[in-house]
Motif scaffolding. Structure first.
Motif, PDB file in Angstrom:
ATOM      1  N   ALA A  28       0.815  -1.222   0.000  1.00 51.25           N
ATOM      2  CA  ALA A  28       0.000   0.000   0.000  1.00 51.25           C
ATOM      3  C   ALA A  28       0.843   1.264   0.000  1.00 51.25           C
ATOM      4  O   ALA A  28       0.312   2.366   0.181  1.00 51.25           O
ATOM      5  CB  ALA A  28      -0.906   0.001   1.235  1.00 51.25           C
ATOM      6  N   SER A  29       2.148   1.132  -0.226  1.00 47.52           N
ATOM      7  CA  SER A  29       3.056   2.269  -0.059  1.00 47.52           C
ATOM      8  C   SER A  29       2.699   3.453  -0.948  1.00 47.52           C
ATOM      9  O   SER A  29       2.917   4.608  -0.567  1.00 47.52           O
ATOM     10  CB  SER A  29       4.496   1.829  -0.321  1.00 47.52           C
ATOM     11  N   SER A  30       2.151   3.189  -2.134  1.00 47.71           N
ATOM     12  CA  SER A  30       1.817   4.294  -3.046  1.00 47.71           C
ATOM     13  C   SER A  30       0.651   5.130  -2.531  1.00 47.71           C
ATOM     14  O   SER A  30       0.450   6.263  -3.002  1.00 47.71           O
ATOM     15  CB  SER A  30       1.476   3.743  -4.431  1.00 47.71           C
ATOM     16  N   ARG A  31      -0.086   4.618  -1.574  1.00 48.89           N
ATOM     17  CA  ARG A  31      -1.230   5.348  -1.019  1.00 48.89           C
ATOM     18  C   ARG A  31      -0.998   5.775   0.424  1.00 48.89           C
ATOM     19  O   ARG A  31      -1.920   6.207   1.107  1.00 48.89           O
ATOM     20  CB  ARG A  31      -2.486   4.472  -1.105  1.00 48.89           C
ATOM     21  N   LEU A  32       0.239   5.661   0.888  1.00 51.89           N
ATOM     22  CA  LEU A  32       0.566   5.997   2.274  1.00 51.89           C
ATOM     23  C   LEU A  32       1.520   7.185   2.317  1.00 51.89           C
ATOM     24  O   LEU A  32       2.313   7.392   1.385  1.00 51.89           O
ATOM     25  CB  LEU A  32       1.221   4.795   2.970  1.00 51.89           C
ATOM     26  N   MET A  49       6.240   5.780  12.112  1.00 53.03           N
ATOM     27  CA  MET A  49       7.418   5.070  11.626  1.00 53.03           C
ATOM     28  C   MET A  49       7.492   5.222  10.115  1.00 53.03           C
ATOM     29  O   MET A  49       6.463   5.418   9.454  1.00 53.03           O
ATOM     30  CB  MET A  49       7.318   3.565  11.943  1.00 53.03           C
ATOM     31  N   PRO A  50       8.684   5.109   9.548  1.00 50.38           N
ATOM     32  CA  PRO A  50       8.769   4.988   8.086  1.00 50.38           C
ATOM     33  C   PRO A  50       8.053   3.715   7.635  1.00 50.38           C
ATOM     34  O   PRO A  50       7.889   2.773   8.427  1.00 50.38           O
ATOM     35  CB  PRO A  50      10.281   4.901   7.825  1.00 50.38           C
ATOM     36  N   ILE A  51       7.649   3.679   6.388  1.00 54.41           N
ATOM     37  CA  ILE A  51       6.908   2.513   5.889  1.00 54.41           C
ATOM     38  C   ILE A  51       7.717   1.230   6.056  1.00 54.41           C
ATOM     39  O   ILE A  51       7.193   0.192   6.474  1.00 54.41           O
ATOM     40  CB  ILE A  51       6.509   2.725   4.416  1.00 54.41           C
ATOM     41  N   PHE A  57       9.176  -4.049  11.741  1.00 48.34           N
ATOM     42  CA  PHE A  57       9.062  -4.142  13.201  1.00 48.34           C
ATOM     43  C   PHE A  57       8.045  -5.206  13.652  1.00 48.34           C
ATOM     44  O   PHE A  57       8.384  -6.078  14.457  1.00 48.34           O
ATOM     45  CB  PHE A  57       8.708  -2.772  13.775  1.00 48.34           C
ATOM     46  N   PRO A  58       6.771  -5.193  13.178  1.00 49.17           N
ATOM     47  CA  PRO A  58       5.842  -6.237  13.610  1.00 49.17           C
ATOM     48  C   PRO A  58       6.252  -7.622  13.115  1.00 49.17           C
ATOM     49  O   PRO A  58       6.013  -8.627  13.801  1.00 49.17           O
ATOM     50  CB  PRO A  58       4.502  -5.802  13.013  1.00 49.17           C
ATOM     51  N   ALA A  59       6.879  -7.688  11.924  1.00 47.00           N
ATOM     52  CA  ALA A  59       7.349  -8.981  11.429  1.00 47.00           C
ATOM     53  C   ALA A  59       8.437  -9.539  12.341  1.00 47.00           C
ATOM     54  O   ALA A  59       8.492 -10.751  12.611  1.00 47.00           O
ATOM     55  CB  ALA A  59       7.876  -8.837   9.997  1.00 47.00           C
ATOM     56  N   LEU A  60       9.304  -8.647  12.840  1.00 51.90           N
ATOM     57  CA  LEU A  60      10.362  -9.071  13.758  1.00 51.90           C
ATOM     58  C   LEU A  60       9.766  -9.543  15.081  1.00 51.90           C
ATOM     59  O   LEU A  60      10.205 -10.557  15.658  1.00 51.90           O
ATOM     60  CB  LEU A  60      11.334  -7.923  13.980  1.00 51.90           C
ATOM     61  N   ILE A  61       8.773  -8.810  15.581  1.00 56.93           N
ATOM     62  CA  ILE A  61       8.098  -9.229  16.822  1.00 56.93           C
ATOM     63  C   ILE A  61       7.504 -10.622  16.656  1.00 56.93           C
ATOM     64  O   ILE A  61       7.650 -11.495  17.519  1.00 56.93           O
ATOM     65  CB  ILE A  61       7.006  -8.219  17.207  1.00 56.93           C
ATOM     66  N   TRP A  62       6.843 -10.840  15.519  1.00 57.28           N
ATOM     67  CA  TRP A  62       6.222 -12.144  15.270  1.00 57.28           C
ATOM     68  C   TRP A  62       7.278 -13.246  15.157  1.00 57.28           C
ATOM     69  O   TRP A  62       7.086 -14.356  15.679  1.00 57.28           O
ATOM     70  CB  TRP A  62       5.380 -12.079  13.998  1.00 57.28           C
ATOM     71  N   ALA A  63       8.383 -12.962  14.478  1.00 57.14           N
ATOM     72  CA  ALA A  63       9.434 -13.966  14.320  1.00 57.14           C
ATOM     73  C   ALA A  63      10.003 -14.376  15.681  1.00 57.14           C
ATOM     74  O   ALA A  63      10.224 -15.562  15.947  1.00 57.14           O
ATOM     75  CB  ALA A  63      10.538 -13.434  13.409  1.00 57.14           C
ATOM     76  N   VAL A  64      10.249 -13.387  16.547  1.00 54.07           N
ATOM     77  CA  VAL A  64      10.782 -13.685  17.884  1.00 54.07           C
ATOM     78  C   VAL A  64       9.768 -14.477  18.705  1.00 54.07           C
ATOM     79  O   VAL A  64      10.117 -15.455  19.382  1.00 54.07           O
ATOM     80  CB  VAL A  64      11.162 -12.380  18.606  1.00 54.07           C
ATOM     81  N   LEU A  65       8.485 -14.085  18.629  1.00 55.77           N
ATOM     82  CA  LEU A  65       7.441 -14.792  19.366  1.00 55.77           C
ATOM     83  C   LEU A  65       7.322 -16.232  18.895  1.00 55.77           C
ATOM     84  O   LEU A  65       7.252 -17.166  19.711  1.00 55.77           O
ATOM     85  CB  LEU A  65       6.110 -14.064  19.186  1.00 55.77           C
ATOM     86  N   ALA A  66       7.297 -16.430  17.560  1.00 52.78           N
ATOM     87  CA  ALA A  66       7.168 -17.776  17.015  1.00 52.78           C
ATOM     88  C   ALA A  66       8.364 -18.647  17.390  1.00 52.78           C
ATOM     89  O   ALA A  66       8.210 -19.830  17.721  1.00 52.78           O
ATOM     90  CB  ALA A  66       7.006 -17.713  15.502  1.00 52.78           C
TER      91      ALA A  66
END
Length: 319
Positions: A28-32, A49-51, A57-66
């Motif tokens: 969605a970067s073209s509309r953000l 945050m930058p796009i 960041f949330p992907a990293l949180i999920w990777a650590v949690l998993a």
């Protein structure tokens, strides 16, 4: 096989959620705006945050949690599997829903400070995550290994002393069917999340076929067969529903028989000249011949013992 299916399902789920978290803001970067709102206080955005960071960041949180849950599950063994599965399921649903809500709130805004509210999206996400938690817990309880039963069978029927009750229980699952169910489910979920994020409209022509295929495949990917004094019960899917039942008196005979997917026309719930077969893996099947209707077979382990108990129970009922 059950543990293998669970591990593959967890891997596919983890990778799918990771992809959604990372790809959604980038798609969605073209509309953000250059920076997007990622934190709200008193109903207004107060952090950004930058796009690229909002994707990483949330992907990293999920990777650590998993990873943490995977290590905990490995150390805890079979007893830890239910709560690990529940945590992965509900955590993934919540993070993916929150990411979709954040993207939607920032769509077509010139500045992150003008972002809309995420309250409704987060509330809906929390409700869905709680529902996923409950369903995951029910499925985890059903997957717990059964208590060992007394086993002293010899021959085609079981000698049951007067006053004793015997129960036979066996499960089977197919990791490939679980994988297909997970992949088709991820496609449907990705379309729903893209719609929730405002990237596309609700594409029911895409969502419905993949969602239906995922549910039907999941129902046919695992099975539990149980024999009690009431007869035979065959439950499908992780929640044990739907269920087919036969009373002991309605079963003329039972036997163990080797069958292959080629004989019955493939995998899953199959109808053929041999009757109905629930084919999850080639090999031993429990086959019953009801007093009415075609034969029914289910590919589970220890089928010979289950058939022996059924023959004894149906013979006792006929006396």
């Amino acid at each position: 096989m059950k543990r293998t299916s669970g591990r593959w399902g967890a891997v596919v789920w983890t990778v799918g959620v990771l992809a959604v978290l990372a790809v959604l803001p980038l798609a969605a970067s073209s509309r953000l705006p250059d920076r997007i709102a990622t934190h709200w206080g008193n109903g207004s955005p107060d952090g950004s945050m930058p796009i690229w960071a909002a994707a990483v960041f949330p992907a990293l949180i999920w990777a650590v949690l998993a990873l943490a849950l995977g290590l905990a599950g490995r150390r805890g063994g079979a007893s830890a599997a239910p709560w690990v599965g529940v945590s992965l399921l509900s955590g993934g649903v919540f993070l993916a829903g929150a990411q979709a809500s954040i993207v939607r709130a920032n769509l077509d805004r010139a500045d992150w400070r003008d972002a809309g509210s995420v309250g409704t999206g987060i509330l809906v996400t929390a409700v869905v995550a709680i529902a996923a938690c409950a369903l995951g817990w029910l499925a985890g309880r059903r997957s717990a290994p059964p208590a060992p039963a007394r086993q002293d069978v010899g021959g085609e029927s079981m000698d049951i002393p007067e006053g004793e009750r015997r129960v036979w229980l066996s499960r089977a699952s197919n990791p490939w069917l679980h994988l297909i169910a997970a992949l088709t489910g991820i496609v449907a979920a990705a379309a729903v999340l893209a719609a929730a994020g405002g990237l596309i409209g609700l594409q029911w022509a895409l969502i419905a076929p993949f969602a239906i295929a995922s549910v039907l495949t999941l129902l046919c990917a695992s099975v539990q067969a149980r024999v009690t004094e009431s007869g035979l019960e065959v439950a499908f899917g992780p929640l044990g529903w739907p269920v087919r039942r036969w009373t002991a008196q309605s079963i003329t005979s039972a036997r163990a028989e080797k069958r292959t997917p080629a004989q019955v026309g493939g995998w899953g719930y199959r109808l053929s000249g041999l009757g109905t077969t629930v084919m999850l893996r080639a090999g031993e099947c429990l086959v019953i011949h009801p007093a009415k209707g075609a034969e029914f077979a289910v590919s589970v382990d220890d089928a010979e013992r289950g058939a022996a108990l059924l023959n004894s129970l149906s013979g006792r009922g006929a006396e």
